[in-house]
Design an enzyme around this catalytic site. Structure first.
Site: not given
Ligand SMILES: [Mg+2]
Length: 418
Positions: A229, A255, A282, A332, A354
């Protein structure tokens, strides 16, 4: 727990038919312990070291705290004619509480509560054209929308995942986000995601993240998917350097590697990394951003957050777009709250979920989560959400009122019938 039957079973909705919204009120959560949140949650020192959206600028490399909003969480209570109430939650109480109390609430108060899609359109179209849907307005709409779904579930004595057309599966398969890879592997997670610290020295940052990835691979073994991420990265050129470093190492996806609304940057990264799976969403708000990115092929995985994107209602629409556009949906932080858990169980397009432990307290993952009462735990990387009515949150209205007692506005406007 009753056995799960798959697919929506139409039945006559009696209690909510013809019922109207009596009130909508939000307040800041000034006493999280009253919601059962007794731990401090994420370790601020760990968060600061890996989450600095201005980390690429040498002047602010050590100033992550400067860019963290100071506001408390938000509790929103929507009440029906008969006193039935629902709880929605989100972040950023400073701007969100007045947006709900002064603007969104009055728009929908007195209206039929059953057609949540119509109420969501009223809240977005009626306000976004002059306030801008992106950001804090979307957080405010999220809180109201989630409270509406919670209230509908209570009225119909049904879990929200059933109202949304599910369940689509028996349980949620989860991956863990954070830096404690050995702990996640030991806890039975089937995939992991690493945060990407960044800095003004792009080559050094890419090398650091490649080293961290290699270390994680050693712990996780050759077959476990490892994602990264890059949310603190802003520029396309930086993201491309990271992708070129991690692609050969077998990264499963990268991400949020550019600024959330920099569409030219998304296009640039996509063109430069055609064989790397890219994920984002997100920090996109409403539905249109997802439609654009899916149509343009800028991402392979979309990741709306129901507490930020506008609630369950737009998340369901985004799921339909993802299915039609042939991209994956990976909600998310699905596992971190009861809202994500119910929505994740309901939507067939949602493939993976997640559990966010970024900046977590070592050896105490549950303390990091700060679960609301009634929220299902993760066991061996799997969650079976509560099938209690609404989102299954086991709080009384008095609990929520105590949690917001020090807020500048009151959550106690209901009539004696409530
Ligand atoms: Mg993230």
């Amino acid at each position: 727990m009753k056995p799960i039957s798959f697919g929506f079973q139409p039945k006559q909705r009696l209690r909510s038919a013809g019922m109207r919204i009596r009130s909508v009120h939000a307040a800041a959560v000034t006493d999280p312990a009253a919601l059962g949140r007794t731990s401090p949650g994420f370790d601020p020192a760990l968060v600061s070291s890996s989450m600095n959206p201005m980390g690429h600028d040498a002047r602010y490399e050590d100033s992550a705290a400067r860019f963290r909003p100071p506001w408390a969480d938000v509790a929103c209570i929507v009440t029906a004619d008969d006193g039935t109430w629902g709880l929605g939650m989100t972040s950023h109480s400073g701007p969100v509480v007045p947006l709900v109390n002064d603007f969104l609430g009055p728009i929908i108060t007195g209206l039929d509560l059953v057609d949540v899609d119509h109420l969501w359109d009223l809240m977005t179209q009626g306000t976004g054209s002059h306030l801008g849907l992106s950001g804090v307005l979307s957080y405010a709409i999220s809180a109201v929308d989630l409270a509406l779904w919670d209230m509908l579930g209570k009225l119909e004595s049904a879990p929200v995942f059933e109202l949304l057309g599910g369940p689509a599966r028996e349980s949620l398969a989860c991956y863990a986000t954070g830096g404690n890879v050995d702990e996640y592997v030991a806890d039975g997670f089937g995939a992991i995601k690493l945060p990407c610290p960044w800095g003004s020295d792009v080559e050094a940052a890419a090398e650091l993240n490649a080293d961290r990835f290699a270390d994680a691979r050693t712990v996780a073994g050759p077959d476990m998917p490892i994602r990264v991420d890059g949310w603190a990265i802003q520029r396309a050129s930086d993201a491309i350097v990271l992708g070129e470093a991690l692609g050969p190492l077998g990264v499963d996806w990268i991400e949020d590697c550019v600024f959330p609304e920099d569409w030219a940057a998304y296009a640039e990264v996509r063109a430069a990394l055609p064989d790397t799976r890219l994920a984002s969403g997100e920090r996109w708000y409403g539905v249109a951003a997802f439609q654009l990115a899916i149509e343009q092929g800028w991402v392979d995985i979309v990741q709306p957050d129901a507490l930020w994107v506008g609630g369950a209602t737009p998340t369901r629409r985004i799921a339909a777009l993802a299915e039609a556009g042939g991209v994956e949906l990976a909600l998310h932080c699905t596992g971190n709250d009861p809202y994500g858990q119910h929505i994740g169980l309901a939507l067939a397009a949602n493939t993976t979920n997640e559990m966010y432990y970024g900046g977590s307290i070592p050896d105490d993952l549950m303390a990091t989560l700060r679960p609301l009462p009634g929220m299902a735990p993760v066991v061996e990387g799997t969650i079976v959400p509560s099938d209690a009515p609404g989102f299954g949150i086991e709080l009384t209205l008095s609990d929520v009122e105590r949690a917001t007692a020090q807020s500048t506005v009151s959550l106690s406007p209901r009539s004696p019938a409530g």
